[in-house]
Design a protein around this motif. Structure first.
Motif, PDB file in Angstrom:
ATOM      1  N   LYS A   1       0.640  -1.184   0.005  1.00  0.00           N
ATOM      2  CA  LYS A   1       0.036  -0.017  -0.099  1.00  0.00           C
ATOM      3  C   LYS A   1       0.941   1.400   0.081  1.00  0.00           C
ATOM      4  O   LYS A   1       1.952   1.178   0.554  1.00  0.00           O
ATOM      5  CB  LYS A   1      -1.020   0.127   1.117  1.00  0.00           C
ATOM      6  CG  LYS A   1      -1.846  -1.185   1.407  1.00  0.00           C
ATOM      7  CD  LYS A   1      -3.093  -1.191   0.400  1.00  0.00           C
ATOM      8  CE  LYS A   1      -4.086  -2.257   0.829  1.00  0.00           C
ATOM      9  NZ  LYS A   1      -5.120  -2.398  -0.166  1.00  0.00           N
TER      10      LYS A   1
ATOM     11  N   ASN B   1      -5.217  -2.529  11.486  1.00  0.00           N
ATOM     12  CA  ASN B   1      -5.105  -1.888  10.269  1.00  0.00           C
ATOM     13  C   ASN B   1      -5.444  -0.479  10.333  1.00  0.00           C
ATOM     14  O   ASN B   1      -5.544   0.567   9.274  1.00  0.00           O
ATOM     15  CB  ASN B   1      -6.125  -2.458   9.427  1.00  0.00           C
ATOM     16  CG  ASN B   1      -5.968  -3.874   8.800  1.00  0.00           C
ATOM     17  OD1 ASN B   1      -4.863  -4.104   8.807  1.00  0.00           O
ATOM     18  ND2 ASN B   1      -6.917  -4.664   8.819  1.00  0.00           N
TER      19      ASN B   1
ATOM     20  N   TRP C   1      -5.313   6.400   8.899  1.00  0.00           N
ATOM     21  CA  TRP C   1      -5.266   5.670   7.683  1.00  0.00           C
ATOM     22  C   TRP C   1      -6.068   4.174   8.064  1.00  0.00           C
ATOM     23  O   TRP C   1      -5.776   3.667   9.090  1.00  0.00           O
ATOM     24  CB  TRP C   1      -4.312   5.274   6.830  1.00  0.00           C
ATOM     25  CG  TRP C   1      -3.477   6.597   6.515  1.00  0.00           C
ATOM     26  CD1 TRP C   1      -2.738   7.290   7.263  1.00  0.00           C
ATOM     27  CD2 TRP C   1      -3.725   7.297   5.278  1.00  0.00           C
ATOM     28  NE1 TRP C   1      -2.132   8.370   6.660  1.00  0.00           N
ATOM     29  CE2 TRP C   1      -2.793   8.529   5.539  1.00  0.00           C
ATOM     30  CE3 TRP C   1      -4.207   7.290   4.120  1.00  0.00           C
ATOM     31  CZ2 TRP C   1      -2.761   9.394   4.238  1.00  0.00           C
ATOM     32  CZ3 TRP C   1      -4.309   8.023   3.079  1.00  0.00           C
ATOM     33  CH2 TRP C   1      -3.467   9.191   3.250  1.00  0.00           C
ATOM     34  N   ASP C   2      -6.903   3.662   7.283  1.00  0.00           N
ATOM     35  CA  ASP C   2      -7.232   2.224   7.365  1.00  0.00           C
ATOM     36  C   ASP C   2      -6.624   1.605   6.116  1.00  0.00           C
ATOM     37  O   ASP C   2      -6.917   1.492   5.191  1.00  0.00           O
ATOM     38  CB  ASP C   2      -8.755   2.113   7.110  1.00  0.00           C
ATOM     39  CG  ASP C   2      -9.541   0.695   7.164  1.00  0.00           C
ATOM     40  OD1 ASP C   2      -8.442  -0.258   7.280  1.00  0.00           O
ATOM     41  OD2 ASP C   2     -10.633   0.369   7.243  1.00  0.00           O
TER      42      ASP C   2
ATOM     43  N   SER D   1      -6.459  -1.334   5.279  1.00  0.00           N
ATOM     44  CA  SER D   1      -7.189  -2.635   4.637  1.00  0.00           C
ATOM     45  C   SER D   1      -8.016  -2.404   3.596  1.00  0.00           C
ATOM     46  O   SER D   1      -8.656  -3.058   2.911  1.00  0.00           O
ATOM     47  CB  SER D   1      -8.030  -3.172   5.862  1.00  0.00           C
ATOM     48  OG  SER D   1      -9.288  -2.354   6.333  1.00  0.00           O
ATOM     49  N   GLN D   2      -8.159  -0.809   3.265  1.00  0.00           N
ATOM     50  CA  GLN D   2      -9.083  -0.421   2.179  1.00  0.00           C
ATOM     51  C   GLN D   2      -8.443  -1.067   0.660  1.00  0.00           C
ATOM     52  O   GLN D   2      -7.157  -1.441   0.682  1.00  0.00           O
ATOM     53  CB  GLN D   2      -8.929   0.973   1.817  1.00  0.00           C
ATOM     54  CG  GLN D   2      -9.486   1.818   3.067  1.00  0.00           C
ATOM     55  CD  GLN D   2      -9.614   3.322   2.885  1.00  0.00           C
ATOM     56  OE1 GLN D   2      -9.535   3.708   1.775  1.00  0.00           O
ATOM     57  NE2 GLN D   2      -9.648   4.204   3.942  1.00  0.00           N
TER      58      GLN D   2
ATOM     59  N   ILE E   1      -3.981   4.698  -1.656  1.00  0.00           N
ATOM     60  CA  ILE E   1      -4.806   5.015  -0.794  1.00  0.00           C
ATOM     61  C   ILE E   1      -4.698   6.536  -0.843  1.00  0.00           C
ATOM     62  O   ILE E   1      -3.599   7.099  -0.450  1.00  0.00           O
ATOM     63  CB  ILE E   1      -5.076   4.376   0.524  1.00  0.00           C
ATOM     64  CG1 ILE E   1      -5.015   2.931   0.548  1.00  0.00           C
ATOM     65  CG2 ILE E   1      -6.153   4.990   1.408  1.00  0.00           C
ATOM     66  CD1 ILE E   1      -5.120   2.102   1.743  1.00  0.00           C
TER      67      ILE E   1
ATOM     68  N   VAL F   1      -9.503   7.973   6.672  1.00  0.00           N
ATOM     69  CA  VAL F   1     -10.704   7.664   7.434  1.00  0.00           C
ATOM     70  C   VAL F   1     -10.774   8.930   8.340  1.00  0.00           C
ATOM     71  O   VAL F   1     -12.016   8.946   8.588  1.00  0.00           O
ATOM     72  CB  VAL F   1     -10.628   6.254   8.010  1.00  0.00           C
ATOM     73  CG1 VAL F   1     -10.778   5.203   7.112  1.00  0.00           C
ATOM     74  CG2 VAL F   1      -9.612   6.160   9.098  1.00  0.00           C
TER      75      VAL F   1
ATOM     76  N   GLN G   1     -13.118  -0.605  11.890  1.00  0.00           N
ATOM     77  CA  GLN G   1     -14.577   0.194  11.829  1.00  0.00           C
ATOM     78  C   GLN G   1     -15.249   0.260  13.006  1.00  0.00           C
ATOM     79  O   GLN G   1     -15.961   1.075  13.403  1.00  0.00           O
ATOM     80  CB  GLN G   1     -15.438  -1.004  10.588  1.00  0.00           C
ATOM     81  CG  GLN G   1     -15.242  -0.704   9.084  1.00  0.00           C
ATOM     82  CD  GLN G   1     -15.213   0.602   8.560  1.00  0.00           C
ATOM     83  OE1 GLN G   1     -15.989   1.726   8.992  1.00  0.00           O
ATOM     84  NE2 GLN G   1     -14.064   0.987   7.895  1.00  0.00           N
TER      85      GLN G   1
END
Length: 465
Positions: A126, A146, A162-163, A165-166, A171, A175, A392
Motif C-alpha cells: 500500500k 489496520n 488511515w485504514d 485494509s482499504q 490510498i 478515514v 470500523q
C-alpha cells in the motif's frame, strides 16, 4: 521520635543492563545520518528493521532477529521510497507487516516474506498519499487492527488516520483528519514532535513545535487539554498506562533536560517536575506498563536511566542507570512477547551506535537466585499480538483494551493416570521408532508391540448385561 529509613524497597532495585557481545550484535549496518529526532529502528520477535544511509532515495534494512554478527554490505534492502526514510514501525498484530514514512511525502506498507528479504524490495503493498510535505511520524493504533496514524510537516493537513485494509495499492483518502492548523498564521500547533496513544486508543497525546502538550480525541480531532506551563518546553510525550499519568520530556527555562508528570485530564499544572542535566540531546522515554518501569535514554548519550513509577506521591523513584562509552543515535524496543523469560529479561533495547555501524541488543535483567524458572511476579498478563477490534468498530466509537496474553512457556500437561511399569516400557519402545531408519525394523518392533498387548490383555466382564 521513631527512625524511618529513606531507602525505598523495590524488587527492581538490582536491575542491570547486559549488552550483547559483538558476535550477538548486528555489525556493519550503515545507520542513517538523518538528524530527525526518531528512533530509526523497530523490532519484533521475528525481525529487526533499521533505517540505513542510501544515495538517491531512502531505504531500510530488515534482518531476521537471530541474524547476528557481520551484515553483508550487499544485503538486500527495502528501498521503494524516493526520499530519505524518517520512521519505521512494525504492525503490532502482524509480524510480517511494516510501515515506513519518508521525505517523499508518502507512507508505505510493506509485506516482508517469512524467510526475510532475499532481494531488494521496491514494491509496497500500500502507498498512502495525503500529505504535501515530509512525513516525520507514524504510529499504529494499539488495539484496532489496520489503523495507522501519520504526522507530517504540512501547513494544511498535518495528522491523518488511515485504514490500510482499504482496497487498492494506492490510498488517497484517510478515514479521519485528526489535526490541521486552525489558522495558517499559527502552524506550529499542528507540527508534531511526538505522539502517544493511551492503552485503549481513545485518547492521543501530542507535543508540537510550540512545545506544549495536548490531549486530543483522535476520532474527532477535538483538543481536550493543552498544557499551560511556560517553564517546561515539551519535546516527547508518553501515556503511562495503568497509572492515569502522562509523561513528557523536554527542557526547562534554564535549558536543563527535564521530565514532567501530568494528570491527562488536567494539564493546567504539572504533578511532578525534575531537572536532570544540562545536555542537549533529546530524551526518549520508554515505559513498561507491566512493571511500571520508566527508562530514559538521551540521543547522543551512552547511559540509560531507570525509574519506578507509582500513582501516589512522589510518583517517581530513581533506581540506577546503565552506562556505556558508545553514544546511541536511536533505540528500538522488543515487544514483551519476544523476551527471554527464563533469563528474567524484562526489557530489551536495540541501541543504534552510528560511530561503529553497530546495532547492539541491551537486555534489562532482574537477578534471581533460581534461574531458568518462570517468575510470576515479573511477567503478568501482557498485551499480545491479537487485535481487540476492527478499524470500523473503533471508528464507530467502540473502546476496548488490549487482548492480554501470558508469557509463561507452555507447560507439559501431566498424565492424571499413573503408569504401570509395562506401559512405561511400551512408551519407551514406541518412542525409539523415531530413530529407526529401516522399515523392516519398524515393522518388527510393531509386531512385537502387538504380541505384547495380546499377552497383557484382560477380558473384562460385560457389565451391560
Amino acid at each position: 521520635m521513631s527512625w524511618r529509613s529513606s531507602f525505598r524497597c523495590s524488587k527492581f532495585r538490582h536491575i542491570f543492563g547486559k549488552s550483547a557481545t559483538k558476535e550477538h550484535s548486528y555489525d556493519g549496518v550503515p545507520i542513517t545520518r538523518s538528524v530527525h529526532d526518531n528512533h530509526y529502528c523497530s523490532a519484533n520477535p521475528c525481525f529487526i528493521a533499521v533505517v540505513t544511509e542510501c544515495a538517491g532515495g531512502g531505504s531500510f534494512l530488515v534482518l531476521p532477529i537471530h541474524h547476528t554478527g557481520r551484515v553483508d554490505p550487499q544485503h538486500p534492502r527495502v528501498c521503494g521510497h524516493s526520499g530519505r526514510v524518517l520512521d519505521v514501525k512494525w504492525n503490532p498484530f502482524d509480524d510480517y507487516c511494516i510501515a515506513s514514512c519518508s521525505e517523499d511525502c508518502t507512507v508505505k506498507i510493506w509485506d516482508i516474506p517469512v524467510c526475510g528479504v532475499q532481494q531488494n524490495l521496491t514494491k509496497a503493498r500500500k502507498t498512502l498519499i495525503g500529505h504535501s510535505r515530509r512525513v516525520g511520524l507514524i504510529e499504529w493504533h494499539p488495539t484496532a487492527e489496520n489503523l495507522l496514524l501519520s504526522a507530517a510537516y504540512d501547513y494544511k493537513v498535518s495528522v491523518l488516520l488511515w485504514d490500510v485494509s482499504q482496497a487498492g495499492a494506492v490510498i488517497r483518502y484517510p478515514v479521519r483528519v485528526v489535526l490541521m492548523p486552525i489558522h495558517h498564521r499559527y502552524p506550529s500547533e499542528a507540527l508534531l514532535l511526538s505522539v502517544s496513544f493511551n492503552s485503549d486508543g481513545s485518547r492521543l497525546a501530542v507535543t508540537s513545535k510550540d512545545r506544549h502538550v495536548r490531549v486530543l480525541d483522535p476520532r474527532t480531532g477535538k483538543i481536550l487539554q493543552v498544557s499551560s506551563s511556560n517553564s517546561h518546553k515539551a519535546n516527547k510525550v508518553l501515556y503511562i498506562g495503568g497509572l492515569k499519568l502522562l509523561l513528557s520530556t523536554g527542557s526547562s527555562s534554564w535549558n536543563h533536560r527535564q521530565i514532567v508528570l501530568w494528570d491527562p485530564d488536567d494539564l493546567s499544572e504539572p504533578l511532578y517536575e525534575e531537572d536532570l542535566d544540562g545536555s542537549a540531546g533529546v530524551l526518549f522515554p520508554f515505559y513498561d506498563p507491566d512493571t511500571h518501569m520508566l527508562y530514559l535514554a538521551g540521543k547522543g548519550d551512552g547511559n540509560i536511566r531507570y525509574y519506578e513509577l507509582s500513582a501516589e506521591k512522589p510518583y517517581i523513584s530513581y533506581l540506577t542507570e546503565y552506562r556505556s562509552l558508545l553514544p546511541q543515535k536511536g533505540l528500538g524496543v522488543m515487544p514483551k512477547r519476544g523476551l527471554d523469560v527464563t533469563a528474567c529479561e524484562i526489557f530489551r533495547f536495540y541501541r543504534l551506535i552510528a560511530i561503529k555501524d553497530l546495532v547492539e541488543p541491551l537486555s534489562m535483567i532482574i537477578p534471581r537466585k533460581e534461574s531458568g524458572i518462570f517468575q510470576e511476579d515479573l511477567y503478568p498478563m501482557t498485551a499480545g499480538n491479537q487485535a481487540a477490534m476492527t478499524a470500523q468498530e473503533w471508528l464507530l466509537g467502540v473502546n476496548r483494551g488490549p487482548v492480554l496474553m501470558s508469557l509463561k512457556p507452555d507447560p507439559r500437561v501431566p498424565n492424571p493416570y499413573p503408569e504401570t511399569p509395562a506401559e512405561k516400557g511400551l512408551v519407551r519402545q514406541l518412542s525409539s521408532l523415531r530413530f529407526q531408519s529401516s522399515p523392516a525394523a519398524v515393522t518388527e518392533i510393531g509386531q512385537d508391540f502387538i504380541e505384547e498387548v495380546k499377552c497383557d490383555l484382560v477380558i473384562l466382564p460385560d457389565i451391560a448385561g
